[in-house]
Design an enzyme around this catalytic site. Sequence first.
Site, PDB file in Angstrom:
ATOM      1  N   ASP A 100      36.684  28.104  65.191  1.00  0.00           N
ATOM      2  CA  ASP A 100      37.820  28.648  64.457  1.00  0.00           C
ATOM      3  C   ASP A 100      38.287  27.598  63.447  1.00  0.00           C
ATOM      4  O   ASP A 100      37.457  27.049  62.717  1.00  0.00           O
ATOM      5  CB  ASP A 100      38.909  29.103  65.422  1.00  0.00           C
ATOM      6  CG  ASP A 100      40.131  29.712  64.737  1.00  0.00           C
ATOM      7  OD1 ASP A 100      40.009  30.822  64.197  1.00  0.00           O
ATOM      8  OD2 ASP A 100      41.197  29.081  64.748  1.00  0.00           O
ATOM      9  N   HIS A 300      35.934  36.836  68.668  1.00  0.00           N
ATOM     10  CA  HIS A 300      36.306  35.591  68.018  1.00  0.00           C
ATOM     11  C   HIS A 300      36.212  34.366  68.920  1.00  0.00           C
ATOM     12  O   HIS A 300      35.952  33.267  68.448  1.00  0.00           O
ATOM     13  CB  HIS A 300      37.728  35.716  67.484  1.00  0.00           C
ATOM     14  CG  HIS A 300      38.209  34.476  66.797  1.00  0.00           C
ATOM     15  ND1 HIS A 300      37.607  33.978  65.650  1.00  0.00           N
ATOM     16  CD2 HIS A 300      39.212  33.606  67.091  1.00  0.00           C
ATOM     17  CE1 HIS A 300      38.234  32.883  65.271  1.00  0.00           C
ATOM     18  NE2 HIS A 300      39.203  32.623  66.114  1.00  0.00           N
TER      19      HIS A 300
END
Length: 321
Positions: A100, A300
């Site tokens: 991320d 994610h």
Amino acid sequence: MPEFRTIDAGEVRIRCAIEGEGPLVVLVHGFPESWFSWRHQMGPIAEAGFTACAIDVRGYGGSDKPHPIEAYAMEHLTADVAGVARALQPDAPAILVGHDWGAPIVWNTALSRPEAIAAAAGLSVPFTGVPARPFTEVFDALFTQRNRFFYQAWFQKVGPPEAEAEADVRGFLRKFYYGICGDAPDGAWPQKAADATLLEGMIDPDPFPAWLTENELDYYVAEFRESGFRGPINRYRNHERDFEWLQAFKDRKLEMPTLLIGGDRDPAFNGFGRIADPAALMREHATDLRGAHVLAGCGHWTQQERPEEVNAILIPWLKSL
């Protein structure tokens, strides 16, 4: 459990979770996470003959939390990673792995300090070179000007995003984690007007997917109740500063070995549309890409949702260096 050490990284003190001995691998998390995001990787990395060092990024957990927005610019975050690496392994370049926001931190640490970094891997976010314009301009045109909500536009407001997250830390984390995980149905990250708040329309699932247990969530909740969200959200308020700083490196490519891992249900990996060929995209900016892996059905939270698959890719890559 790993050993915890607080390292003077130069500008700030960074808490590090450390396990194993051997060449240094620094693991850098994203939003809203913690060193704990790498709990499934640290043991296998150590067993493979490396020192696994998972940091709390500044603003998080046990690391320093400076107040000014500009303290969270990419220039400072890359300095923190380089400072930790230099303190723990002064005589040899380090290997970096990020997820991320941790991936751009890793990519840009390697871009700005190539002599200090032996190899770099990114999860969720590919390296696409130095930006041609600040990201604020991109999301303003694609979202705000079309009256569409975008979470990074919401994060530009100072105060309301922190208050919304801190009012119910557990609820915020459950909804945020679920909304972009691979188990969530389409629409779990709702479409709404530009003046909405982040949590409007978000789903709190019952039960939560098995990749994050209640005990594991408890750890995150305790960390954020202690640290708050100002530092983590400040990262999003530095796009213009980041753009200006990165222009000095616009003619560079990453020349050390690199690796990319993403999920095909991860909106951060796919950007604003599915990437047809992630390897080709990366190779425009990284000359020694040694793999671009797309995990089917993965959202994610790559290394938490699919720890075995990630480790099966990451460990052989580390051993090949």
